[in-house]
Design a protein around this motif. Structure first.
Motif, PDB file in Angstrom:
ATOM      1  N   LEU A 136       1.965   7.961   9.296  1.00  0.00           N
ATOM      2  CA  LEU A 136       1.240   7.658   8.060  1.00  0.00           C
ATOM      3  C   LEU A 136       2.190   7.494   6.875  1.00  0.00           C
ATOM      4  O   LEU A 136       1.997   6.622   6.032  1.00  0.00           O
ATOM      5  CB  LEU A 136       0.229   8.776   7.768  1.00  0.00           C
ATOM      6  CG  LEU A 136      -1.164   8.661   8.380  1.00  0.00           C
ATOM      7  CD1 LEU A 136      -1.966   9.917   8.065  1.00  0.00           C
ATOM      8  CD2 LEU A 136      -1.876   7.420   7.879  1.00  0.00           C
ATOM      9  N   VAL A 137       3.217   8.351   6.823  1.00  0.00           N
ATOM     10  CA  VAL A 137       4.106   8.332   5.658  1.00  0.00           C
ATOM     11  C   VAL A 137       4.935   7.046   5.591  1.00  0.00           C
ATOM     12  O   VAL A 137       5.563   6.772   4.558  1.00  0.00           O
ATOM     13  CB  VAL A 137       5.047   9.557   5.659  1.00  0.00           C
ATOM     14  CG1 VAL A 137       4.260  10.827   5.404  1.00  0.00           C
ATOM     15  CG2 VAL A 137       5.836   9.635   6.971  1.00  0.00           C
ATOM     16  N   ASP A 138       4.953   6.278   6.687  1.00  0.00           N
ATOM     17  CA  ASP A 138       5.713   5.030   6.687  1.00  0.00           C
ATOM     18  C   ASP A 138       4.895   3.835   6.213  1.00  0.00           C
ATOM     19  O   ASP A 138       5.418   2.715   6.101  1.00  0.00           O
ATOM     20  CB  ASP A 138       6.248   4.729   8.098  1.00  0.00           C
ATOM     21  CG  ASP A 138       7.357   5.690   8.508  1.00  0.00           C
ATOM     22  OD1 ASP A 138       7.837   6.434   7.639  1.00  0.00           O
ATOM     23  OD2 ASP A 138       7.722   5.692   9.707  1.00  0.00           O
ATOM     24  N   LEU A 139       3.610   4.046   5.940  1.00  0.00           N
ATOM     25  CA  LEU A 139       2.755   2.948   5.487  1.00  0.00           C
ATOM     26  C   LEU A 139       3.195   2.452   4.116  1.00  0.00           C
ATOM     27  O   LEU A 139       3.412   3.241   3.193  1.00  0.00           O
ATOM     28  CB  LEU A 139       1.299   3.401   5.411  1.00  0.00           C
ATOM     29  CG  LEU A 139       0.457   3.272   6.680  1.00  0.00           C
ATOM     30  CD1 LEU A 139      -0.921   3.895   6.450  1.00  0.00           C
ATOM     31  CD2 LEU A 139       0.312   1.821   7.113  1.00  0.00           C
ATOM     32  N   LYS A 140       3.307   1.153   3.995  1.00  0.00           N
ATOM     33  CA  LYS A 140       3.677   0.521   2.727  1.00  0.00           C
ATOM     34  C   LYS A 140       2.651  -0.552   2.365  1.00  0.00           C
ATOM     35  O   LYS A 140       1.814  -0.950   3.180  1.00  0.00           O
ATOM     36  CB  LYS A 140       5.064  -0.129   2.836  1.00  0.00           C
ATOM     37  CG  LYS A 140       6.185   0.841   3.175  1.00  0.00           C
ATOM     38  CD  LYS A 140       6.480   1.757   2.007  1.00  0.00           C
ATOM     39  CE  LYS A 140       7.722   2.607   2.283  1.00  0.00           C
ATOM     40  NZ  LYS A 140       7.522   3.620   3.334  1.00  0.00           N
ATOM     41  N   ARG A 141       2.749  -1.016   1.137  1.00  0.00           N
ATOM     42  CA  ARG A 141       1.836  -2.058   0.669  1.00  0.00           C
ATOM     43  C   ARG A 141       1.956  -3.325   1.522  1.00  0.00           C
ATOM     44  O   ARG A 141       0.974  -4.019   1.771  1.00  0.00           O
ATOM     45  CB  ARG A 141       2.140  -2.380  -0.791  1.00  0.00           C
ATOM     46  CG  ARG A 141       1.087  -3.225  -1.485  1.00  0.00           C
ATOM     47  CD  ARG A 141      -0.213  -2.482  -1.658  1.00  0.00           C
ATOM     48  NE  ARG A 141      -1.106  -3.158  -2.584  1.00  0.00           N
ATOM     49  CZ  ARG A 141      -2.280  -2.703  -2.956  1.00  0.00           C
ATOM     50  NH1 ARG A 141      -2.728  -1.564  -2.456  1.00  0.00           N
ATOM     51  NH2 ARG A 141      -3.025  -3.370  -3.811  1.00  0.00           N
ATOM     52  N   VAL A 174     -10.755   1.038   6.795  1.00  0.00           N
ATOM     53  CA  VAL A 174      -9.338   1.391   6.934  1.00  0.00           C
ATOM     54  C   VAL A 174      -8.892   2.233   5.741  1.00  0.00           C
ATOM     55  O   VAL A 174      -8.199   3.246   5.901  1.00  0.00           O
ATOM     56  CB  VAL A 174      -8.463   0.125   7.037  1.00  0.00           C
ATOM     57  CG1 VAL A 174      -6.990   0.512   7.117  1.00  0.00           C
ATOM     58  CG2 VAL A 174      -8.846  -0.698   8.265  1.00  0.00           C
ATOM     59  N   THR A 175      -9.303   1.820   4.544  1.00  0.00           N
ATOM     60  CA  THR A 175      -8.957   2.577   3.331  1.00  0.00           C
ATOM     61  C   THR A 175      -9.476   4.001   3.417  1.00  0.00           C
ATOM     62  O   THR A 175      -8.756   4.958   3.086  1.00  0.00           O
ATOM     63  CB  THR A 175      -9.543   1.880   2.087  1.00  0.00           C
ATOM     64  OG1 THR A 175      -9.098   0.528   2.029  1.00  0.00           O
ATOM     65  CG2 THR A 175      -9.122   2.600   0.815  1.00  0.00           C
ATOM     66  N   ALA A 176     -10.713   4.153   3.865  1.00  0.00           N
ATOM     67  CA  ALA A 176     -11.309   5.488   3.973  1.00  0.00           C
ATOM     68  C   ALA A 176     -10.606   6.325   5.041  1.00  0.00           C
ATOM     69  O   ALA A 176     -10.347   7.519   4.840  1.00  0.00           O
ATOM     70  CB  ALA A 176     -12.794   5.357   4.303  1.00  0.00           C
ATOM     71  N   MET A 177     -10.277   5.704   6.155  1.00  0.00           N
ATOM     72  CA  MET A 177      -9.607   6.428   7.247  1.00  0.00           C
ATOM     73  C   MET A 177      -8.228   6.912   6.818  1.00  0.00           C
ATOM     74  O   MET A 177      -7.876   8.083   7.015  1.00  0.00           O
ATOM     75  CB  MET A 177      -9.487   5.509   8.471  1.00  0.00           C
ATOM     76  CG  MET A 177      -8.831   6.152   9.676  1.00  0.00           C
ATOM     77  SD  MET A 177      -8.590   4.977  11.041  1.00  0.00           S
ATOM     78  CE  MET A 177      -7.061   4.164  10.503  1.00  0.00           C
ATOM     79  N   VAL A 178      -7.446   6.027   6.219  1.00  0.00           N
ATOM     80  CA  VAL A 178      -6.098   6.403   5.769  1.00  0.00           C
ATOM     81  C   VAL A 178      -6.178   7.425   4.645  1.00  0.00           C
ATOM     82  O   VAL A 178      -5.416   8.400   4.615  1.00  0.00           O
ATOM     83  CB  VAL A 178      -5.321   5.145   5.318  1.00  0.00           C
ATOM     84  CG1 VAL A 178      -4.004   5.536   4.647  1.00  0.00           C
ATOM     85  CG2 VAL A 178      -5.053   4.226   6.508  1.00  0.00           C
ATOM     86  N   ARG A 190       3.565  12.686  -0.916  1.00  0.00           N
ATOM     87  CA  ARG A 190       4.555  11.810  -0.278  1.00  0.00           C
ATOM     88  C   ARG A 190       4.053  10.383  -0.119  1.00  0.00           C
ATOM     89  O   ARG A 190       4.842   9.485   0.187  1.00  0.00           O
ATOM     90  CB  ARG A 190       4.922  12.366   1.097  1.00  0.00           C
ATOM     91  CG  ARG A 190       5.461  13.786   1.086  1.00  0.00           C
ATOM     92  CD  ARG A 190       5.652  14.307   2.490  1.00  0.00           C
ATOM     93  NE  ARG A 190       6.590  13.480   3.248  1.00  0.00           N
ATOM     94  CZ  ARG A 190       6.800  13.623   4.559  1.00  0.00           C
ATOM     95  NH1 ARG A 190       6.111  14.529   5.243  1.00  0.00           N
ATOM     96  NH2 ARG A 190       7.655  12.834   5.188  1.00  0.00           N
ATOM     97  N   LEU A 191       2.756  10.164  -0.317  1.00  0.00           N
ATOM     98  CA  LEU A 191       2.193   8.864   0.028  1.00  0.00           C
ATOM     99  C   LEU A 191       0.954   8.585  -0.800  1.00  0.00           C
ATOM    100  O   LEU A 191       0.094   9.449  -0.960  1.00  0.00           O
ATOM    101  CB  LEU A 191       1.829   8.865   1.526  1.00  0.00           C
ATOM    102  CG  LEU A 191       1.060   7.669   2.081  1.00  0.00           C
ATOM    103  CD1 LEU A 191       1.942   6.433   2.093  1.00  0.00           C
ATOM    104  CD2 LEU A 191       0.574   7.977   3.492  1.00  0.00           C
ATOM    105  N   SER A 192       0.855   7.382  -1.334  1.00  0.00           N
ATOM    106  CA  SER A 192      -0.393   6.911  -1.941  1.00  0.00           C
ATOM    107  C   SER A 192      -1.005   5.905  -0.983  1.00  0.00           C
ATOM    108  O   SER A 192      -0.296   5.240  -0.221  1.00  0.00           O
ATOM    109  CB  SER A 192      -0.124   6.257  -3.307  1.00  0.00           C
ATOM    110  OG  SER A 192       0.767   5.163  -3.163  1.00  0.00           O
ATOM    111  N   ASN A 193      -2.291   5.792  -1.013  1.00  0.00           N
ATOM    112  CA  ASN A 193      -2.993   4.931  -0.058  1.00  0.00           C
ATOM    113  C   ASN A 193      -2.694   3.459  -0.353  1.00  0.00           C
ATOM    114  O   ASN A 193      -3.141   2.917  -1.361  1.00  0.00           O
ATOM    115  CB  ASN A 193      -4.498   5.188  -0.137  1.00  0.00           C
ATOM    116  CG  ASN A 193      -5.254   4.570   1.024  1.00  0.00           C
ATOM    117  OD1 ASN A 193      -4.784   3.622   1.652  1.00  0.00           O
ATOM    118  ND2 ASN A 193      -6.415   5.108   1.313  1.00  0.00           N
ATOM    119  N   PRO A 194      -1.938   2.776   0.519  1.00  0.00           N
ATOM    120  CA  PRO A 194      -1.563   1.382   0.226  1.00  0.00           C
ATOM    121  C   PRO A 194      -2.716   0.396   0.353  1.00  0.00           C
ATOM    122  O   PRO A 194      -2.577  -0.769  -0.034  1.00  0.00           O
ATOM    123  CB  PRO A 194      -0.483   1.087   1.272  1.00  0.00           C
ATOM    124  CG  PRO A 194      -0.806   1.989   2.405  1.00  0.00           C
ATOM    125  CD  PRO A 194      -1.371   3.245   1.789  1.00  0.00           C
TER     126      PRO A 194
END
Length: 409
Positions: A136-141, A174-178, A190-194
């Protein structure tokens, strides 16, 4: 087994068999744990094994001896590592961890939503790779945009492209799941929802407008009513249509009603729109009470009377009180609707747009419109009217005004 007879033995046997079936399932590769889940299971198992060792007060000694025995017995290496290296941070949470969490916390046993989630996750896999391999932490825009673009170029089983509206709905899930994974796995620092505030490309705006539904004109609604009364073999289908016209409810909200959701002996006869065993609801704001007037009230009375006469059970429309029942009702209504209008922007859902227009023309305030249609209130509804009866009274007046002005076809 420790127990020898009675209820305790039965209970212990069930627990052991459940654990055995779980082990068999994992061995077969079915429902295999994610790396993070396996690490957590190893951690718990290692702690339980260490706690069972007696006579050695020093924890390091216990870990060394237990580790040696596990290696001799050819136990899995991940468990051995957890015994010998207890300070390991473990694998990162992946998209698969987020999927499983969302499935258990937000979807539960809702079969249609489960199928939808699996379909969406298959699209994610095609675009980004296996969910279990993507932290998850590797997710980018850029990943969010890649998935969006892949969805926009995807096709349905009939070869037609996904509509822009469908892509938006799938991306919302997808937004809700992430987002749930980020919150519950404590990754917010560490992460904002891209996937949040992900716009559609400008090139899709024309297609999006083409996908929009038009309100149904009065002549189409009247023609549909006549057709259902003369050419439809199912009285329930006609009653569903009358309720849709008179309330602006979504089709699933009406087709999935229970008899107890229809309140006729009340100062303000109304429908209670709430989740039940037949169907869930789209949003929390969808839970509401909607007054029924005119032909909608007549249809509700007829439906309740017919169900009680036949003794068909708790559902108001038994034919459609099943998984995907709303889809069946939609297909049946659309066959009749296409006989009276060929406009592709005219659908069953167009009635919600019609109701919105009627309420506007009648001068009904936006807050009361939202109370009827189940749109977000932003907390205003409770503070403005104070209680359920007050809400019912004002929304009943709004619908009666629509009828009196001749707006409701």
């Amino acid at each position: 087994m420790k127990s020898r007879d009675g209820a305790a033995m039965v209970q212990e046997h069930r627990a052991l068999m459940a654990e055995f079936e779980k082990l068999v399932s994992v061995a077969r590769g079915e429902n295999s744990p994610t790396p993070r889940e396996q690490w957590q299971a190893d951690k718990s198992e290692a702690e339980a094994m260490l706690a069972a060792i007696s006579g050695l007060p020093d924890e390091d000694d216990r870990r060394d001896i237990l580790g040696e025995e596990l290696i001799k017995a050819s136990f899995r290496s991940s468990l051995v590592n957890e015994v010998l290296s207890p300070d390991s941070k473990g694998p990162k949470h992946t998209l698969e961890d987020a999927r499983r969490l969302y499935l258990s916390e937000r979807i539960g046993g809702d079969r249609p939503k489960t199928v939808r989630l699996e379909r969406i996750c298959a699209r994610i896999t095609d675009a980004l790779g296996p969910l279990n391999d993507f932290p998850l932490v590797d997710l980018k825009r850029e990943h969010a945009r890649s998935l969006r673009d892949a969805m926009l170029s995807a096709t349905k089983k009939n070869g037609e492209p996904l509509s822009v509206a469908s892509v938006k709905r799938e991306l919302n899930m997808v937004t809700a799941m992430v987002g749930l994974g980020i919150r519950e796995f404590d990754l917010s620092d560490r992460l904002s929802n891209p996937f949040e505030k992900l716009d559609m490309p400008k090139a899709t705006q024309v297609a999006s407008a083409r996908d929009d539904r038009d309100p149904l004109p009065a002549d189409v609604i009247k023609a549909m009513r006549t057709r259902l009364e003369t050419s439809c073999k199912s009285p329930d289908l006609a009653r569903i249509w009358h309720l849709l016209v008179g309330t602006g409810c979504r089709l699933a909200e009406v087709s999935g009603l229970l008899v107890e959701d229809v309140v006729l002996e009340h100062e303000v006869p109304h429908l209670i729109i709430r989740p039940n065993a037949v169907r869930s609801l789209k949003t929390r704001s969808s839970i509401r009470k909607v007054p029924i007037v005119s032909k909608a009230l007549e249809a509700a009375r007829e439906a309740v009377s017919e169900v009680k006469r036949r003794g068909d059970g708790p559902a108001l429309f038994p034919t459609y009180a099943k998984p995907r029942g709303a889809d069946g009702a939609s297909q049946a209504l659309m066959k009749h609707l296409r006989a009276v209008t060929s406009n592709p922007r005219h659908t069953n859902h167009s009635l919600r747009h019609s109701m919105k227009d009627w309420l506007r023309e009648a001068g009904v305030p936006s807050l009361e419109q939202n109370l009827i249609l189940g749109h977000t209130l932003g907390g205003e509804g409770d503070t403005a009217y104070g209680g359920e009866l007050a809400k019912l009274r004002v929304t009943q007046k709004a619908l009666q005004k629509v009828v009196e002005l001749g707006l409701m076809a």
